[in-house]
Design an enzyme around this catalytic site. Structure first.
Site, PDB file in Angstrom:
ATOM      1  N   ASP A  70       5.657   4.903   4.941  1.00 20.40           N
ATOM      2  CA  ASP A  70       6.690   3.921   5.974  1.00 20.40           C
ATOM      3  C   ASP A  70       6.711   2.652   5.199  1.00 20.40           C
ATOM      4  O   ASP A  70       7.756   1.827   5.476  1.00 20.40           O
ATOM      5  CB  ASP A  70       6.247   3.752   7.171  1.00 20.40           C
ATOM      6  CG  ASP A  70       4.888   3.361   7.159  1.00 20.40           C
ATOM      7  OD1 ASP A  70       3.919   3.750   6.824  1.00 20.40           O
ATOM      8  OD2 ASP A  70       4.687   2.225   8.461  1.00 20.40           O
ATOM      9  N   HIS A  71       5.984   2.279   3.959  1.00 23.74           N
ATOM     10  CA  HIS A  71       6.084   1.239   3.319  1.00 23.74           C
ATOM     11  C   HIS A  71       6.850   1.642   1.888  1.00 23.74           C
ATOM     12  O   HIS A  71       7.017   0.608   1.137  1.00 23.74           O
ATOM     13  CB  HIS A  71       4.760   0.637   3.047  1.00 23.74           C
ATOM     14  CG  HIS A  71       4.205   0.362   4.209  1.00 23.74           C
ATOM     15  ND1 HIS A  71       4.012  -1.220   4.604  1.00 23.74           N
ATOM     16  CD2 HIS A  71       3.799   0.836   5.378  1.00 23.74           C
ATOM     17  CE1 HIS A  71       3.626  -1.282   5.744  1.00 23.74           C
ATOM     18  NE2 HIS A  71       3.460   0.006   6.379  1.00 23.74           N
ATOM     19  N   HIS A 119       0.816  -1.274   0.042  1.00 22.39           N
ATOM     20  CA  HIS A 119       0.029   0.057   0.012  1.00 22.39           C
ATOM     21  C   HIS A 119       0.928   1.313   0.104  1.00 22.39           C
ATOM     22  O   HIS A 119       2.143   1.202   0.159  1.00 22.39           O
ATOM     23  CB  HIS A 119      -0.859  -0.106   1.169  1.00 22.39           C
ATOM     24  CG  HIS A 119      -0.412   0.122   2.591  1.00 22.39           C
ATOM     25  ND1 HIS A 119       0.476  -1.014   3.059  1.00 22.39           N
ATOM     26  CD2 HIS A 119      -0.498   1.167   3.655  1.00 22.39           C
ATOM     27  CE1 HIS A 119       0.842  -0.801   4.329  1.00 22.39           C
ATOM     28  NE2 HIS A 119       0.159   0.606   4.635  1.00 22.39           N
ATOM     29  N   HIS A 161       1.307   3.958   1.921  1.00 22.60           N
ATOM     30  CA  HIS A 161       1.969   4.762   2.997  1.00 22.60           C
ATOM     31  C   HIS A 161       3.360   4.809   3.238  1.00 22.60           C
ATOM     32  O   HIS A 161       4.098   3.811   2.689  1.00 22.60           O
ATOM     33  CB  HIS A 161       1.198   3.991   4.488  1.00 22.60           C
ATOM     34  CG  HIS A 161      -0.040   4.305   4.931  1.00 22.60           C
ATOM     35  ND1 HIS A 161      -0.810   3.494   5.762  1.00 22.60           N
ATOM     36  CD2 HIS A 161      -0.878   5.279   4.484  1.00 22.60           C
ATOM     37  CE1 HIS A 161      -2.112   3.932   5.883  1.00 22.60           C
ATOM     38  NE2 HIS A 161      -2.100   4.891   5.078  1.00 22.60           N
ATOM     39  N   HIS A 171       4.872  -4.753  10.408  1.00 24.41           N
ATOM     40  CA  HIS A 171       5.161  -3.960  11.814  1.00 24.41           C
ATOM     41  C   HIS A 171       5.517  -5.027  13.103  1.00 24.41           C
ATOM     42  O   HIS A 171       4.736  -6.032  13.264  1.00 24.41           O
ATOM     43  CB  HIS A 171       4.251  -3.173  12.385  1.00 24.41           C
ATOM     44  CG  HIS A 171       4.011  -1.999  11.462  1.00 24.41           C
ATOM     45  ND1 HIS A 171       5.037  -0.737  11.514  1.00 24.41           N
ATOM     46  CD2 HIS A 171       3.385  -1.582  10.115  1.00 24.41           C
ATOM     47  CE1 HIS A 171       4.554   0.257  10.817  1.00 24.41           C
ATOM     48  NE2 HIS A 171       3.892  -0.417   9.699  1.00 24.41           N
ATOM     49  N   HIS A 217      -7.271  -0.996   5.576  1.00 29.68           N
ATOM     50  CA  HIS A 217      -6.120  -0.164   6.196  1.00 29.68           C
ATOM     51  C   HIS A 217      -6.149   1.266   5.205  1.00 29.68           C
ATOM     52  O   HIS A 217      -6.151   2.111   5.760  1.00 29.68           O
ATOM     53  CB  HIS A 217      -4.928  -0.895   6.338  1.00 29.68           C
ATOM     54  CG  HIS A 217      -3.837  -0.191   6.694  1.00 29.68           C
ATOM     55  ND1 HIS A 217      -3.724   0.387   8.120  1.00 29.68           N
ATOM     56  CD2 HIS A 217      -2.686   0.316   6.242  1.00 29.68           C
ATOM     57  CE1 HIS A 217      -2.657   1.195   8.230  1.00 29.68           C
ATOM     58  NE2 HIS A 217      -2.009   1.123   7.312  1.00 29.68           N
ATOM     59  N   ASP A 266      -0.140  -3.995   6.251  1.00 26.81           N
ATOM     60  CA  ASP A 266      -0.735  -3.649   7.399  1.00 26.81           C
ATOM     61  C   ASP A 266      -2.155  -3.966   7.393  1.00 26.81           C
ATOM     62  O   ASP A 266      -3.171  -3.286   7.972  1.00 26.81           O
ATOM     63  CB  ASP A 266      -0.644  -1.995   7.362  1.00 26.81           C
ATOM     64  CG  ASP A 266       0.550  -1.411   7.622  1.00 26.81           C
ATOM     65  OD1 ASP A 266       1.660  -2.431   7.847  1.00 26.81           O
ATOM     66  OD2 ASP A 266       0.826  -0.323   7.722  1.00 26.81           O
TER      67      ASP A 266
HETATM   68 ZN   LIG Z   1      -0.008   1.480   6.713  1.00 25.46          ZN
END
Ligand SMILES: [Zn+2]
Length: 239
Positions: free
Chosen positions: A58-59, A54, A56, A167, A110, A129
């Site tokens: 942080d990915h 996805h 985001h 995570h 998410h 996530d």
């Molecule tokens: Zn995420």
């Protein structure tokens, strides 16, 4: 396939995936490029593909730097804001690493464009996530009904399937699970095991479909309403 965790930020795991036969390497959800490049170099692996679950940051934050450094191609969900994307992935598409085939399923909740990659023959799934060990992702874009259905698609995989979330949230999830389902002995036992692992600084992943069916309250919820109640209870839970 050999799978190596690369810790990033405070609690992200970036997964490096290597196929010894073909010599090919892919990376799943590289939020940061530097630790991935360092680990790949240490192992003598060359990253040829980037797979995102996805959008985001942080990915995906390391996509462009990794692409520049290695020439890797970027594959990610069709609807998302994926930096440097070369291939858009939707339900039924495939990614390949050597002879290993990963099937794309759409798992909204998410985010609306979240995907998971299922390597059926290897009994491995990268779930981003969507599902965490003993927990699930927050509902940033999707509805509880979407997430409940998405979790169900992962939980119906063969029990031995190893799941790779993005995570290290297991300890906080285990505490919530024990609070939400105090009579569940499997949850109480796993909480103890996870506390010991985290005290030693050890990773708690991957998990398995079998373990999640036994100890993940969100997977165990029997309907959307129960799932939605659990999700909002977890949002305000302080362990
Ligand atoms: Zn995420």
């Amino acid at each position: 396939m050999e799978i190596v965790s690369v810790p990033a930020f405070t609690d992200n795991y970036i997964w490096l995936v290597h196929d010894g036969e073909s010599g090919e390497t892919a990376v799943v959800d590289p939020g940061d490029a530097a630790p991935v490049l360092a680990e790949a170099q240490r192992r003598g692996w060359t990253i040829g593909q980037i797979w995102n679950t996805h959008w985001h940051p942080d990915h995906t934050g390391g996509n462009l730097a990794l692409k520049k450094a290695t020439g890797a191609t970027v594959s990610g969900p069709a609807g998302g804001r994926i930096p440097g994307r070369d291939a858009a992935l939707a339900e039924g598409d495939e990614v390949r690493l050597g002879d290993h085939v990963g099937r794309v399923i759409e798992v909204p909740g998410h985010t609306l464009d979240h995907i998971a990659l299922l390597f059926d023959d290897d009994r491995i799934a990268f779930v981003g996530d969507t599902l965490f060990a003993m927990g699930c992702g927050r509902l940033f874009e999707g509805t509880a009904a979407q997430m409940y259905s998405s979790l169900g698609r992962i939980a119906e995989l063969p029990p031995a399937t190893r799941l790779y979330p993005a995570h290290e949230y297991t300890l906080a999830n285990a505490r919530f699970a024990a609070h939400a389902d105090p009579a569940n002995r499997a949850i109480a036992e796993r909480l103890g095991a996870v506390e010991a692992l985290r005290q030693a600084g050890t990773i708690t992943l991957p998990t398995t479909v079998a373990q999640e069916r036994e100890t993940n309250p969100f997977v165990r919820a029997t309907n959307e309403e129960e799932f939605a109640r659990l999700r909002s209870a977890k949002d305000s839970f302080r362990s």
